[in-house]
Write an enzyme that holds these catalytic residues in place. Sequence first.
Site, PDB file in Angstrom:
ATOM      1  N   ASP A 130       2.964  19.944  -7.056  1.00  0.00           N
ATOM      2  CA  ASP A 130       3.201  20.787  -5.875  1.00  0.00           C
ATOM      3  C   ASP A 130       4.683  21.056  -5.650  1.00  0.00           C
ATOM      4  O   ASP A 130       5.106  21.319  -4.528  1.00  0.00           O
ATOM      5  CB  ASP A 130       2.596  20.128  -4.628  1.00  0.00           C
ATOM      6  CG  ASP A 130       3.181  18.753  -4.346  1.00  0.00           C
ATOM      7  OD1 ASP A 130       3.890  18.207  -5.218  1.00  0.00           O
ATOM      8  OD2 ASP A 130       2.941  18.233  -3.244  1.00  0.00           O
TER       9      ASP A 130
ATOM     10  N   LYS B  86       8.557   6.653   1.379  1.00  0.00           N
ATOM     11  CA  LYS B  86       8.286   6.978   2.795  1.00  0.00           C
ATOM     12  C   LYS B  86       8.815   5.886   3.731  1.00  0.00           C
ATOM     13  O   LYS B  86       8.037   5.150   4.355  1.00  0.00           O
ATOM     14  CB  LYS B  86       6.783   7.183   3.018  1.00  0.00           C
ATOM     15  CG  LYS B  86       6.110   8.051   1.968  1.00  0.00           C
ATOM     16  CD  LYS B  86       5.798   9.439   2.443  1.00  0.00           C
ATOM     17  CE  LYS B  86       5.557  10.403   1.317  1.00  0.00           C
ATOM     18  NZ  LYS B  86       4.362  10.266   0.518  1.00  0.00           N
TER      19      LYS B  86
ATOM     20  N   ASP C 120       8.922  21.041  -1.891  1.00  0.00           N
ATOM     21  CA  ASP C 120       7.586  20.457  -1.992  1.00  0.00           C
ATOM     22  C   ASP C 120       6.662  21.362  -1.179  1.00  0.00           C
ATOM     23  O   ASP C 120       6.878  21.531   0.024  1.00  0.00           O
ATOM     24  CB  ASP C 120       7.620  19.031  -1.422  1.00  0.00           C
ATOM     25  CG  ASP C 120       6.233  18.392  -1.346  1.00  0.00           C
ATOM     26  OD1 ASP C 120       5.247  19.116  -1.092  1.00  0.00           O
ATOM     27  OD2 ASP C 120       6.129  17.175  -1.529  1.00  0.00           O
TER      28      ASP C 120
HETATM   29  N1  GDD Z   1      -4.778  12.967 -10.460  1.00  0.00           N
HETATM   30  C1  GDD Z   1      -4.347  12.540  -9.278  1.00  0.00           C
HETATM   31  N2  GDD Z   1      -4.985  11.517  -8.653  1.00  0.00           N
HETATM   32  N3  GDD Z   1      -3.270  13.162  -8.704  1.00  0.00           N
HETATM   33  C2  GDD Z   1      -2.864  12.722  -7.499  1.00  0.00           C
HETATM   34  C3  GDD Z   1      -3.485  11.660  -6.806  1.00  0.00           C
HETATM   35  C4  GDD Z   1      -4.627  11.039  -7.437  1.00  0.00           C
HETATM   36  O1  GDD Z   1      -5.258  10.099  -6.913  1.00  0.00           O
HETATM   37  N4  GDD Z   1      -2.824  11.480  -5.629  1.00  0.00           N
HETATM   38  C5  GDD Z   1      -1.830  12.380  -5.597  1.00  0.00           C
HETATM   39  N5  GDD Z   1      -1.835  13.140  -6.717  1.00  0.00           N
HETATM   40  C6  GDD Z   1      -0.913  14.215  -7.090  1.00  0.00           C
HETATM   41  C7  GDD Z   1      -0.846  15.327  -6.063  1.00  0.00           C
HETATM   42  O2  GDD Z   1      -1.765  16.359  -6.390  1.00  0.00           O
HETATM   43  C8  GDD Z   1       0.602  15.801  -6.188  1.00  0.00           C
HETATM   44  O3  GDD Z   1       0.740  16.766  -7.208  1.00  0.00           O
HETATM   45  C9  GDD Z   1       1.348  14.548  -6.615  1.00  0.00           C
HETATM   46  O4  GDD Z   1       0.379  13.646  -7.137  1.00  0.00           O
HETATM   47  C10 GDD Z   1       2.117  13.887  -5.469  1.00  0.00           C
HETATM   48  O5  GDD Z   1       1.243  13.685  -4.402  1.00  0.00           O
HETATM   49  P1  GDD Z   1       1.601  14.187  -2.914  1.00  0.00           P
HETATM   50  O6  GDD Z   1       0.433  13.829  -2.063  1.00  0.00           O
HETATM   51  O7  GDD Z   1       2.057  15.593  -2.919  1.00  0.00           O
HETATM   52  O8  GDD Z   1       2.786  13.188  -2.568  1.00  0.00           O
HETATM   53  P2  GDD Z   1       3.990  13.393  -1.544  1.00  0.00           P
HETATM   54  O9  GDD Z   1       4.480  14.785  -1.550  1.00  0.00           O
HETATM   55  O10 GDD Z   1       3.616  12.779  -0.244  1.00  0.00           O
HETATM   56  O11 GDD Z   1       5.124  12.429  -2.211  1.00  0.00           O
HETATM   57  C11 GDD Z   1       5.438  12.513  -3.591  1.00  0.00           C
HETATM   58  O12 GDD Z   1       6.279  13.622  -3.850  1.00  0.00           O
HETATM   59  C12 GDD Z   1       7.587  13.559  -3.207  1.00  0.00           C
HETATM   60  C13 GDD Z   1       8.348  14.815  -3.627  1.00  0.00           C
HETATM   61  O13 GDD Z   1       7.718  15.938  -3.153  1.00  0.00           O
HETATM   62  C14 GDD Z   1       6.136  11.209  -4.014  1.00  0.00           C
HETATM   63  O14 GDD Z   1       6.254  11.255  -5.416  1.00  0.00           O
HETATM   64  C15 GDD Z   1       7.511  11.072  -3.351  1.00  0.00           C
HETATM   65  O15 GDD Z   1       8.176   9.934  -3.865  1.00  0.00           O
HETATM   66  C16 GDD Z   1       8.354  12.305  -3.632  1.00  0.00           C
HETATM   67  O16 GDD Z   1       9.613  12.232  -2.952  1.00  0.00           O
HETATM   68 MG    MG Z   2       3.847  16.585  -2.350  1.00  0.00          MG
END
Ligand code: GDD
Ligand code: MG
Length: 360
Positions: A111, A162, A223
């Site tokens: 994303d 977080k 993001d």
């Molecule tokens: N296959 C799979 N299975 N993918 C997953 C799962 C799962 O169980 N959970 C999450 N993802 C994928 C999501 O689709 C996304 O592409 C990515 O992993 C990160 O998940 P998000 O839910 O978007 O996390 P976030 O935005 O809260 O935090 C993450 O991204 C930040 C940057 O945008 C973390 O990596 C943070 O450390 C980072 O700063």
């Molecule tokens: Mg994200």
Amino acid sequence: MTEAILLVGGKGTRLRPLTVNTPKPMVPAAGVPFLTHQLARARAAGVTHVVLATSYLAEVFEPHFGDGSDLGLDLEYVTEDEPLGTGGAIRNVASRLRSGPDEPVLIFNGDILTGLDIRALVSTHTDTGADVSLHLTRVEDPRAYGLVPTDSTGRVTAFLEKPQTPEEIVTDQINAGAYVFRRALIDSIPAGRPVSVERETFPGLLAEGAHLQGMVDSTYWLDLGTPQAFVRGSADLVLGRAPSPAVPGRCGDRLVLPTARVAPDAKLTGGTVVGEDAVIGEGARVTGSTVLSGAVIEAGAVVTDSMIGAGARVGARSVLTGAVIGDGASVGADNELRAGVRVWCNTTLPDGCVRFSSDM
Ligand code: GDD
Ligand code: MG
């Protein structure tokens, strides 16, 4: 460097109702599913083999992208029976990787819209001999992200996902969601159970003395996890602020897909996208917004920084600012919807039922 894992299994909860029928990476940005931009950018950086780690609404990816040959890629799909989290998802696709134990494997959150120089991240990884290298970016408010402080050589000193307390906010450098892993480390993640790469794998590797290297840059980074960010990202792709080889037929500061119908006096500006078979009525003004396929914006409506779902309708003279209208929803005429409003899929708002007044 030839292969990458894309994490595309998240539920996209913060993006609802856009993600009720469509997983986040498949929501259209600048006229194509968002994932297309990431795949095209990876291909342009020399990646040829991509494994998609899917979970939520997993069945929609393969019918769209097939074997990846349209994008010049060899694409594979692996679906988790139960969501395994980011680290579990990475481990779960290990059997599909073709790299040797010391070769670099790219991993991307599904994303992120960014101008990251993917080759530079791989060079950083190889030059420093790191176990894992992470793309880092600076943000004003890091609380929603993973904080990644580094020393003067760029070596990662901690990973705080977080942060909850002010004391934990030790840096404005955050995990930007793109990694290079030495392949053997992927195999060392525990299999068959949920693992968070951010909360478990990275802190664990640091505790063991592994070499995690950060590469900070100030390129475009967003993001797309919230509706406001998604609409912004789509507009930035159209405006050319965010780089992607996959934006179809840009035209000035708007993108109108070929089968859309736009009234001659309608005004489309600020990176607005009008999807297939969508209709924009007379005198309507649409700015910085995404109108998905088959949606109808009726005469005189004013739509700003908003997302209009597939097949949705915005009634005549309605004014929408920062609103999200779910697929198939119908907003009657003469409504006024302000920032943050989300209208759920297939619901109906009668004519003139929502107004804002400055003298209340
Ligand atoms: N296959 C799979 N299975 N993918 C997953 C799962 C799962 O169980 N959970 C999450 N993802 C994928 C999501 O689709 C996304 O592409 C990515 O992993 C990160 O998940 P998000 O839910 O978007 O996390 P976030 O935005 O809260 O935090 C993450 O991204 C930040 C940057 O945008 C973390 O990596 C943070 O450390 C980072 O700063
Ligand atoms: Mg994200």
